[in-house]
Design an enzyme around this catalytic site. Structure first.
Site, mmCIF file in Angstrom:
data_model
loop_
_atom_site.group_PDB
_atom_site.id
_atom_site.type_symbol
_atom_site.label_atom_id
_atom_site.label_comp_id
_atom_site.label_asym_id
_atom_site.label_seq_id
_atom_site.Cartn_x
_atom_site.Cartn_y
_atom_site.Cartn_z
ATOM 1 N N HIS A 398 32.837 48.421 52.317
ATOM 2 C CA HIS A 398 31.608 49.187 52.491
ATOM 3 C C HIS A 398 31.834 50.678 52.272
ATOM 4 O O HIS A 398 31.114 51.341 51.533
ATOM 5 C CB HIS A 398 31.039 48.934 53.892
ATOM 6 N N THR A 656 34.588 40.466 40.076
ATOM 7 C CA THR A 656 36.048 40.340 40.209
ATOM 8 C C THR A 656 36.536 40.627 41.625
ATOM 9 O O THR A 656 37.607 40.173 42.009
ATOM 10 C CB THR A 656 36.759 41.290 39.227
ATOM 11 N N ASP A 658 35.506 39.417 44.319
ATOM 12 C CA ASP A 658 35.652 38.110 44.945
ATOM 13 C C ASP A 658 36.496 37.171 44.097
ATOM 14 O O ASP A 658 37.286 36.409 44.629
ATOM 15 C CB ASP A 658 34.269 37.495 45.194
ATOM 16 N N CYS A 705 30.764 43.193 36.904
ATOM 17 C CA CYS A 705 30.244 44.219 37.801
ATOM 18 C C CYS A 705 31.155 44.440 38.995
ATOM 19 O O CYS A 705 30.855 45.217 39.879
ATOM 20 C CB CYS A 705 28.827 43.871 38.253
HETATM 21 C C1 PEP Z 1 32.278 41.208 43.332
HETATM 22 O O1 PEP Z 1 32.585 40.296 44.094
HETATM 23 O O2 PEP Z 1 33.014 41.636 42.423
HETATM 24 C C2 PEP Z 1 30.988 41.895 43.491
HETATM 25 C C3 PEP Z 1 30.581 42.777 42.609
HETATM 26 O O3 PEP Z 1 30.278 41.597 44.617
HETATM 27 P P1 PEP Z 1 30.586 42.233 46.067
HETATM 28 O O4 PEP Z 1 31.622 43.288 45.903
HETATM 29 O O5 PEP Z 1 29.317 42.748 46.589
HETATM 30 O O6 PEP Z 1 31.081 41.010 46.808
HETATM 31 MG MG MG Z 2 31.104 39.446 45.360
#
Ligand code: PEP
Ligand code: MG
Length: 764
Positions: A398, A656, A658, A705
């Site tokens: 965060h 990426t 996750d 993303c």
């Molecule tokens: C990710 O997992 O790369 C992603 C963009 O989603 P978040 O960071 O919100 O899990």
């Molecule tokens: Mg994610």
């Protein structure tokens, strides 16, 4: 300015008059003072509001409602806010004051339609009108209605959200004031926006977009406008694209607006005459010279009259200053702590450690905020500080995401900042290298030279370079990068910011509030990207992030929330919560935002996509007309990408952050295993390579993303492996654009020299 009158006309106002007229009023006055043709307006001053409180003897009863209020107790907050607002509305304003407002209104002409806008001020903040917290009333006609709208603006100073935020930001309610701007509404025949200099390179090229009717059509992207480029050096128009303008928004009688088709003979006609283009460009130049920085300007034309409606700075990407991207420290100073550089830049300030949001009142403007980890209710405090340090977290936590969007240097995952740093201690943080130094550390000479502006030709890439954005307030900074759209809009930040879980809104019959707040937040970002795709991701918050919110006590307790009830599985398991979000999206589509695409998070089987789609259909969405896609962030979704394509996804985007944690079994937020968190691990790359190939073969847009999309090395590799679209953080757009251009050109050269074009087999 205790003696300030109740009414001030724009011509009497300058930028220093914020205590009387608020940020909005002062900015309009300043614009008018330099000769910009601003629509006529007057301001009911903050002193008028004070006089109203004193002369009606409301002051003490008002403050006694707010004093000692625990804003975290939602019932108490709602009830106090309701009482305070009722109190303001219960007593008519003194007769002489109403008369002054009425006669100023009459002075604008007969039957003038106006906008009545709040313009709040606080002692140490230029504009306390935090997004959407105080009201604006459009299309007001007649003296009585104006007076009523003014009083309603005053009352809106005590809305629950406004009281909550002021309390969290440490403002004393007694020091907060409100002015009200009454401005003639301009029913433009032609309108649009203008960047006074090139928004990416900063070159002296003024870019004007214009269409028929009111400016809303251009700003919201519901029409493709004409585009003109005016070279300020040569003082001539060097490019023009005349679009086919299908619709226009026009006044509907005396109140309201309506959307109509543009008559055939005007559809393909050039909207602005060459004279009007030159006139707008010269007004843009005037504004840019006055403010000393390129401006993003909204304009409108009625007959022969050109009006400037708003002028605000755009940040040109190549303008780099010390304390921001590219700076570096000499390295000989005493290092106190190390972590991960999560948001670039260098900042020096006083440490303030906060354990939870209740302590965020102790944060002062310019401090360095130190916390175990930040969470959404700390965002107001994060806005005030110069730098952020956390014990926990990695590049995708965060604190990292929010600080990058705010443009605030941050170091995360230091393990022990809260136990080793001391309140009041001066430290310098290097958000590039992830280092905390003792005391104030000077920048090196090399860093200082980066203060210079560099201007070069704009970089054009075949690869789409999009931007990630989550906070509405970051929308303009994100758009000023010139990105090709938004590749990820995380709505969790909007929802977590409401401080109540979606289920709470359902249980308390307050669904409408949730929907309209979500609608308003997303709309701000859509408005900043007219005509460009914006992929909005449905809710993806792990249960532990919801726990601190009201309603969070009902969240299930999970051993491992990262593997638990999050992403699409949560929405499919609780369709009521899903439906609320979809309702907000439906309204946006209905309002003409057909650039809005939906992206489902954490899908791991095509049946989840199919099930989501059929729920949308059940709720009245034309699923074939809208853009629906998925995040590829679980290995299963990369492996089964062909089946997702068969199920009808229109795009796929690698999450990426996750994908790495689920492929390698490395918790992305656990600083103890941070060194094992490896986006370039061969297993991750092989999954990505496979999915890119399958998407390309099927003609499905494939993007990224996750944080790896902000790493030039990774983007180079992705382009070499066939990706045609990437989405990066605001601060990374320029370097990603450069990496993409260089890679594309190298690939073309390799082909031209027939060297096999096999660069892609080489990995860094
Ligand atoms: C990710 O997992 O790369 C992603 C963009 O989603 P978040 O960071 O919100 O899990
Ligand atoms: Mg994610």
């Amino acid at each position: 300015m205790k003696d300030a009158p109740n009414i001030l006309w724009l011509k009497e106002i300058r930028k220093g008059d914020i205590p009387s007229v608020g940020g909005k009023g002062a900015s309009l006055g300043e614009m008018a003072s330099i000769g910009l043709p601003v629509p006529e307006a007057y301001v009911v001053t903050a002193q008028a509001f004070r006089r109203f409180l004193v002369e009606t003897a409301l002051e003490e009863s008002l403050y006694s409602i707010l004093e000692g209020l625990d804003v975290d107790d939602n019932n108490a907050l709602e009830s106090a806010a309701g009482k305070a607002k009722d109190l303001i509305l219960s007593v008519p304003m003194p007769g002489y004051m109403a008369e002054e407002i009425r006669s100023a209104y009459a002075g604008m002409g007969s039957d003038v339609v106006v906008a009545v806008r709040s313009s709040a001020t606080a002692e140490d903040l230029p504009d306390a009108s935090f997004a959407g917290q105080q009201e604006t009333y459009l299309n007001i006609l007649g003296g009585d209605d104006v007076i009523e709208a003014v009083q309603m603006c005053w009352a809106s100073l005590y809305g629950a959200r406004a009281v909550y935020y002021r309390s969290k930001q440490g403002f004393d309610d007694r020091s907060v004031n409100i002015a009200v701007v009454i401005q003639k509404l301009i029913f433009s025949e032609k309108a649009g926006v203008m960047f006074t200099s090139h928004p990416v390179s900063g070159e002296p090229l003024t870019i004007i977009e214009g269409s028929w009717g009111l400016g809303e059509a251009v700003v919201s992207g519901s029409v493709s406008p004409d585009n003109y480029v005016f070279d300020q050096t040569k003082q001539k128009i060097i490019d023009r694209i005349i679009a086919s303008k299908e619709i226009e928004i026009i006044p509907d009688g005396k109140k309201g607006t309506k959307e109509v088709s543009v008559p055939e003979d005007r559809k393909k006609k050039q909207v602005l005459s060459d004279g009007e283009i030159a006139r707008l460009a010269s007004l843009g130049k005037l504004s840019e010279d006055h403010y000393g920085t390129p401006q993003d300007v909204e304009w409108g034309i009625v007959g022969d009259n050109v009006y400037i409606l708003q002028s605000r700075p755009i940040t040109t990407i190549k303008t780099v200053s010390v304390g921001k991207i590219g700076s570096s420290l000499s390295g000989s100073e005493k290092i106190l702590l190390e972590g991960q550089g999560a948001s670039p830049g260098i900042a020096t300030g006083r440490v303030t450690i906060i354990k939870n949001v209740k302590e965020s009142g102790s944060i002062q403007e310019g401090d360095i905020l130190v916390a175990k980890m930040t969470n959404p209710d700390m965002v107001p405090a994060m806005r005030k500080v110069r730098g952020i340090i956390t014990d926990e977290g990695g590049m995708t936590c965060h604190a990292a995401i929010v600080s990058r969007e705010l443009g605030t240097p941050a170091v995360v995952g230091t393990k022990k900042a809260t136990s080793t740093l001391k309140n009041g201690q001066i430290v310098t943080i290097d958000g590039d290298k992830g280092i905390i130094y003792e005391g104030e550390v000077q920048k090196t000479h090399e860093a200082r030279s980066s203060d210079l502006q560099t201007v070069s030709a704009p970089i054009v890439t075949a690869t789409l370079i999009k931007v990630n954005v989550s906070l509405p307030e970051a929308a303009q900074r994100a758009a000023a990068t010139g990105a090709d759209g938004v590749g990820l809009l995380r709505i969790e930040h909007l929802i977590l910011g409401m401080n109540k879980t979606p289920q709470w809104f359902i249980t308390n019959n307050r669904e409408e509030e949730f929907i309209s707040e979500l609608y308003a937040g997303i709309k701000i970002i859509l408005d900043a990207f007219p005509g460009k795709p914006v992929w909005v991701r449905t809710l993806d918050a792990p249960t532990d992030e919801f726990r601190n919110m009201e309603g969070g006590e009902d969240e299930p307790h999970e051993h491992n929330p990262m593997l638990g009830w999050r992403g699409i599985r949560r929405d499919l398991g609780a369709p009521d919560q899903f439906r609320l979000q979809i309702e907000a999206f439906k309204r946006l589509w209905k309002a003409g935002y057909d650039n809005l695409g939906l992206m489902f998070p954490l899908v791991n089987h095509p049946r989840e996509f199919i099930q989501a789609k059929s729920l949308l259909r059940e709720w009245g969405v034309d699923v074939d007309a809208v853009t629906l896609g998925i995040m590829v962030e679980v290995p299963s979704s990369a492996i089964l990408i062909d089946d997702f394509i068969k199920a009808g996804i229109k795009f796929a985007s690698f999450g990426t952050n996750d994908l790495v944690q689920y492929t390698l079994a490395v918790d992305r937020n656990n600083e103890h295993v941070a060194s094992m968190y490896e986006p370039e691990h061969p297993a991750v790359l092989r999954l990505i390579d496979y999915a890119i190939g399958r998407c390309r073969a099927a003609g499905v847009e494939c993007s990224i993303c996750g944080q790896a999309g902000s790493d030039p090395k990774m983007v180079t590799w992705l382009i070499e492996h066939g990706i045609r679209s990437v989405s990066a953080n605001i601060d990374a757009i320029q370097k990603i654009r450069e990496a993409a251009a260089r890679t594309e050109q190298r690939m073309i050269l390799n082909m031209a020299y027939s060297k096999g074009g096999n660069e892609g087999d080489r990995f860094f």
